[in-house]
Design a protein around this motif. Structure first.
Motif: not given
Length: 396
Positions: A7, A131, A134, A138, A262-264, A267
């Motif tokens: 971020w 990443r 992930e 996002y 989305r966070p899971f 990843r």
């Protein structure tokens, strides 16, 4: 082991720029057909051309945008395209005939196609390699949120404030996209390139398309045909079921489920690979379409929205991530353009095919057929992409 930062200011800025571009796209997607019918005296078929012209120009320009990015750099192409996008947004105040409005939509689509190609190439560079799944998840979520906010805002403004306010707010959204684009930093070295070289383009297929991205792009296009059925007809289906009051919440639930998952999912993509995400997501997408086909109540309708959001909402960023990963470093912009061009072709073809199919069957039967189509996508993915990934893993 510390994670590489995701971020960052640049990641947030490129995601914000993409968000405003798509808010403007969806803002007009739902309002322009109504405007054409009510204010320009067009027919339903002519109103549909306003979307077709926009998408055609975006599809045409994307392969060339990939070449311009390689030649002039991502930031230069992004800002140039956003200026075109903003300029076209200001032109909406003037047309008083359908022909003039089609010309404006064509110009607007050029800016959109270039800008979304540039932001896709930028974010591929900004996201840390460890990443990528992930981060892409996002990033694409900014598009999903725009898909909810754009139509809601567009219809609300048109109904409450009128056409002039609608075009003014659309221009303001384009300004926000330019502002977000200006603050993005890139490490590209500036080089002096003659302006005339803009038009010195290569028309060899290998210069227009990145063939390493073609298999997964075809898979994405296969599924986007069904996604078009949701964009075009899910609200009509709700009216047929006498639950039209909740139709506007379909994509709200879709987006909420995306935010929660989305966070899971991103990843897991990075940790376990594409297969661990893609196959379950296809099954979830198919199951969601099946539930949609059987719905009789608002609750089941919204449950289907959540299932589809988890399924297709996870598949799209996964496919785009694969397209970028497969491409050589200098071809990632062209890979993004290739993927999005074929995706848009699927949306355009799907709108026509589904519109033709629904004349001969009920919406329930249509979405049941779509469920079977999506399930068949398991084989399509395996044949076009899955086997390649298995071979790559075995050689590592």
């Amino acid at each position: 082991m510390n994670k590489e930062p995701l971020w960052t200011k640049d990641f947030i800025s490129v995601s914000a720029s993409n968000f405003f571009l798509f808010v403007a796209f969806y803002f007009l997607l739902v309002t322009m057909p109504v405007y054409a019918l009510q204010s320009l005296g067009g027919s339903s078929a002519q109103a549909g051309l306003l979307t077709t012209f926009f998408l055609i120009s975006a599809i045409i320009v994307r392969p060339f945008a990939g070449q311009w990015i390689e030649k002039f750099g991502k930031k230069t192409v992004l800002i140039s395209s956003q200026v075109i996008f903003l300029g076209a947004s200001l032109l909406y105040f003037f047309p008083d005939t359908l022909g003039m409005m089609l010309a404006v939509r064509f110009i607007h689509g050029i800016g959109f196609g270039m800008a979304t190609t540039a932001t896709g190439a930028m974010v591929a560079e900004i996201i840390p390699g460890s990443r990528r799944g992930e981060g892409m998840g996002y990033y694409v979520m900014s598009t999903n949120l725009a898909m909810v906010i754009g139509p809601f805002l567009g219809l609300t403004v048109m109904q409450s404030l009128g056409n002039t306010a609608m075009f003014a707010i659309n221009a303001a959204i384009a300004c926000l996209a330019v502002t977000a684009g200006l603050v993005i930093h890139t490490d590209e070295q500036k080089q002096s390139v003659p302006v005339v070289s803009i038009f010195q383009l290569k028309f060899n297929l290998r210069d227009l398309f990145e063939f390493s991205a073609m298999p997964i792009a075809l898979v994405g296009g296969f599924f986007s045909i069904i996604y078009a059925s949701l964009l075009s007809f899910v609200s009509v289906y709700a009216e047929e079921l006498h639950i039209g009051g909740v139709a506007s919440y379909f994509f709200v639930v879709y987006a909420v489920v995306l935010l929660m998952s989305r966070p899971f999912t991103g990843r897991w993509f990075d940790r376990y690979g594409a297969h661990a995400i893609v196959y379950p997501s296809i099954l979830m997408f198919a199951a969601g379409m099946f539930v949609l086909s059987q719905t009789e109540t608002a609750l089941v309708f919204l449950v289907a929205a959540g299932m589809i959001g988890l399924g297709w909402g996870t598949l799209f960023p996964s496919f785009q991530t694969i397209a970028i990963q497969e491409a050589p470093p200098k071809k990632k912009a062209l890979a993004t353009a290739t993927f999005l061009s074929i995706y848009d072709l699927g949306i355009g073809a799907g709108s026509f095919i589904i519109g033709w199919a629904v004349t001969g069957m009920s919406f329930s039967t249509l979405y049941l057929s779509c469920s079977a189509y999506v399930a068949a996508g398991l084989a399509v993915y395996f044949l076009l992409q899955g086997r390649r990934e298995q071979k790559n893993r075995q050689t590592i």
